[in-house]
Write an enzyme that holds these catalytic residues in place. Structure first.
Site, mmCIF file in Angstrom:
data_model
loop_
_atom_site.group_PDB
_atom_site.id
_atom_site.type_symbol
_atom_site.label_atom_id
_atom_site.label_comp_id
_atom_site.label_asym_id
_atom_site.label_seq_id
_atom_site.Cartn_x
_atom_site.Cartn_y
_atom_site.Cartn_z
ATOM 1 N N ASP A 149 7.172 3.991 3.342
ATOM 2 C CA ASP A 149 7.473 5.143 4.184
ATOM 3 C C ASP A 149 8.988 5.143 4.413
ATOM 4 O O ASP A 149 9.750 5.583 3.564
ATOM 5 C CB ASP A 149 6.644 4.986 5.468
ATOM 6 N N ASP A 166 0.823 -1.201 0.000
ATOM 7 C CA ASP A 166 0.000 0.000 0.000
ATOM 8 C C ASP A 166 0.867 1.264 0.000
ATOM 9 O O ASP A 166 0.645 2.174 -0.769
ATOM 10 C CB ASP A 166 -0.957 0.008 1.208
ATOM 11 N N LYS A 218 6.047 7.591 -0.051
ATOM 12 C CA LYS A 218 6.397 8.774 0.755
ATOM 13 C C LYS A 218 7.907 8.928 0.654
ATOM 14 O O LYS A 218 8.649 8.641 1.602
ATOM 15 C CB LYS A 218 6.015 8.514 2.212
HETATM 16 P P1 IMP Z 1 7.904 1.546 6.436
HETATM 17 O O1 IMP Z 1 8.544 0.295 6.923
HETATM 18 O O2 IMP Z 1 8.282 2.722 7.283
HETATM 19 O O3 IMP Z 1 8.160 1.810 4.960
HETATM 20 O O4 IMP Z 1 6.349 1.392 6.661
HETATM 21 C C1 IMP Z 1 5.548 0.622 5.847
HETATM 22 C C2 IMP Z 1 4.226 0.320 6.513
HETATM 23 O O5 IMP Z 1 3.877 1.324 7.475
HETATM 24 C C3 IMP Z 1 3.097 0.337 5.503
HETATM 25 O O6 IMP Z 1 2.893 -0.954 4.960
HETATM 26 C C4 IMP Z 1 1.922 0.823 6.329
HETATM 27 O O7 IMP Z 1 1.277 -0.278 6.928
HETATM 28 C C5 IMP Z 1 2.530 1.687 7.397
HETATM 29 N N1 IMP Z 1 2.437 3.121 7.084
HETATM 30 C C6 IMP Z 1 3.429 3.953 6.715
HETATM 31 N N2 IMP Z 1 2.994 5.198 6.503
HETATM 32 C C7 IMP Z 1 1.669 5.160 6.729
HETATM 33 C C8 IMP Z 1 0.630 6.155 6.639
HETATM 34 O O8 IMP Z 1 0.816 7.343 6.302
HETATM 35 N N3 IMP Z 1 -0.624 5.723 6.955
HETATM 36 C C9 IMP Z 1 -0.897 4.445 7.322
HETATM 37 N N4 IMP Z 1 0.033 3.494 7.403
HETATM 38 C C10 IMP Z 1 1.310 3.838 7.113
#
Ligand code: IMP
Length: 170
Positions: A95, A92, A123
């Protein structure tokens, strides 16, 4: 409101077209990352013309808050062997990239024929690790977003659009 239902549906169709073109004559396995990717996966798969298989994995990287902990744990693994298969991770949102980087290395270690990643929301500003993205829906600003599968504390996944969560609600 950041992305309307119409904008999302148009983009999902374009992503499906790109995957159809790139995987013509093959049967890739789409690996959705639970729970956020379920809505995106359901829409994407129904717009594909090529035959595909669908799998899901669950990992934990977020609690009820909004910041990545950097800790990634497998909660549910794939149901089938993927050695020699063409894999497409369906996410989805990316981040920090920590969750995806971990998943990519985990799946690469299983010797797939190929491994690509399709992500609806990127992002990009928040990236903490170098991670390859092959299909990107939208690059979005650094804000916490909800809807279209994305939650805050388990809520809002059912919204058909993507909205920015009012910081006062966090
Ligand atoms: P990362 O490991 O920081 O890239 O985070 C990935 C996961 O964090 C995604 O699969 C989402 O489940 C969650 N996530 C990151 N940013 C958001 C946001 O803005 N809204 C909701 N869930 C988020």
């Amino acid at each position: 409101m950041l992305l309307t239902e119409e904008m999302i549906q148009e983009k999902v169709a374009a992503l499906a077209q790109a995957i159809d073109r790139d995987y013509s004559g093959r049967v890739p396995v789409l690996v959705g990352v639970l729970t956020g990717a379920t809505i995106f996966m359901a829409d994407l798969i129904r717009k594909l013309q090529i035959p595909v298989e669908m799998e899901f994995m669950a990992v934990s990287s977020y609690g009820a808050g909004t910041e990545s902990t950097g800790v990634v744990r497998i909660l549910k693994d794939l149901n089938s062997e993927v050695t020699g298969r063409d894999l497409i991770i369906v996410e989805d949102i990316v981040d920090s990239g920590l969750t995806l980087a971990y998943l990519q290395s985990l799946l690469r270690a299983r010797d797939p024929a190929s491994l690509r990643t399709c992500v609806l929301l990127d992002k990009a500003e928040r990236r903490e690790t170098d991670v390859a993205l092959d299909y990107i829906g939208f690059t979005i600003p650094n804000a916490f977003v909800i809807g279209y599968g994305l939650d805050y504390g388990g809520l809002y996944r059912q919204l058909p659009f993507v909205g920015i969560l009012d910081p006062s609600a966090i």
